[in-house]
Design a protein around this motif. Sequence first.
Motif, PDB file in Angstrom:
ATOM      1  N   ALA A   9      -2.904   4.714  22.596  1.00 44.77           N
ATOM      2  CA  ALA A   9      -3.507   5.157  21.342  1.00 44.77           C
ATOM      3  C   ALA A   9      -4.498   6.267  21.642  1.00 44.77           C
ATOM      4  N   ILE A  10      -4.647   7.163  20.671  1.00 44.89           N
ATOM      5  CA  ILE A  10      -5.586   8.266  20.814  1.00 44.89           C
ATOM      6  C   ILE A  10      -6.303   8.484  19.489  1.00 44.89           C
ATOM      7  N   ASP A  45       4.854   3.926  19.700  1.00 47.78           N
ATOM      8  CA  ASP A  45       5.613   3.128  18.729  1.00 47.78           C
ATOM      9  C   ASP A  45       5.507   1.621  18.996  1.00 47.78           C
ATOM     10  N   SER A  46       5.435   1.245  20.248  1.00 47.42           N
ATOM     11  CA  SER A  46       5.477  -0.179  20.597  1.00 47.42           C
ATOM     12  C   SER A  46       4.236  -0.946  20.145  1.00 47.42           C
ATOM     13  N   PHE A  67      -2.114  -2.523  17.011  1.00 43.66           N
ATOM     14  CA  PHE A  67      -3.332  -2.060  17.669  1.00 43.66           C
ATOM     15  C   PHE A  67      -4.063  -1.078  16.753  1.00 43.66           C
ATOM     16  N   THR A  68      -5.399  -1.075  16.854  1.00 42.34           N
ATOM     17  CA  THR A  68      -6.210  -0.132  16.100  1.00 42.34           C
ATOM     18  C   THR A  68      -7.264   0.468  17.020  1.00 42.34           C
ATOM     19  N   MET A 123      -6.598  -5.212  19.531  1.00 34.91           N
ATOM     20  CA  MET A 123      -5.195  -5.528  19.800  1.00 34.91           C
ATOM     21  C   MET A 123      -4.862  -6.881  19.179  1.00 34.91           C
ATOM     22  N   ASN A 124      -3.954  -6.868  18.205  1.00 34.59           N
ATOM     23  CA  ASN A 124      -3.537  -8.077  17.509  1.00 34.59           C
ATOM     24  C   ASN A 124      -2.075  -8.372  17.795  1.00 34.59           C
ATOM     25  N   ASN A 125      -1.694  -9.617  17.545  1.00 43.36           N
ATOM     26  CA  ASN A 125      -0.299 -10.038  17.744  1.00 43.36           C
ATOM     27  C   ASN A 125       0.220  -9.567  19.107  1.00 43.36           C
ATOM     28  N   LEU A 126      -0.542  -9.877  20.130  1.00 39.50           N
ATOM     29  CA  LEU A 126      -0.198  -9.416  21.471  1.00 39.50           C
ATOM     30  C   LEU A 126       1.094 -10.046  21.966  1.00 39.50           C
ATOM     31  N   LYS A 127       1.820  -9.267  22.751  1.00 40.11           N
ATOM     32  CA  LYS A 127       3.099  -9.690  23.323  1.00 40.11           C
ATOM     33  C   LYS A 127       3.008  -9.639  24.850  1.00 40.11           C
TER      34      LYS A 127
END
Length: 121
Positions: free
Chosen positions: A49-50, A61-62, A67-68, A82-86
């Motif tokens: 992210a930037i 995209d992933s 993420f925000t 970071m939400n709903n981490l995988k």
Amino acid sequence: QVQLVESGGGLVQAGGSLSLSCVASGAIASIGNMAWHRRSHGSQREMVAIIERGGTTNYVDSVAGRFTITRDDAKKKVYLQMNNLKPEDTGVYYCNADVRSSIDQWLRNYWGQGTQVTVSS
């Protein structure tokens, strides 16, 4: 000299959340683009992210929608929620910033040391 220091990494279960932060310190006149990159095991470092100085953001995209990235210029900080981490989000996350020196006015790019994020399945 300018330093970037990350914090907030750790271990979380899939579906959980983590918040990273990075603070810049040193001879800083202004900060331009700020970004988060990550290096996963066996992979090259990629930009996650930037955020531009004016607040425009962009995401790989992933992580888009999960993420925000935000920034607080008064505190010289950048954040990554970071939400709903995988499990595939696991890696070392690095803070990156374009910083204009208050000493010579040159614009240079700096990296933090990285913080580990591990997502268990």
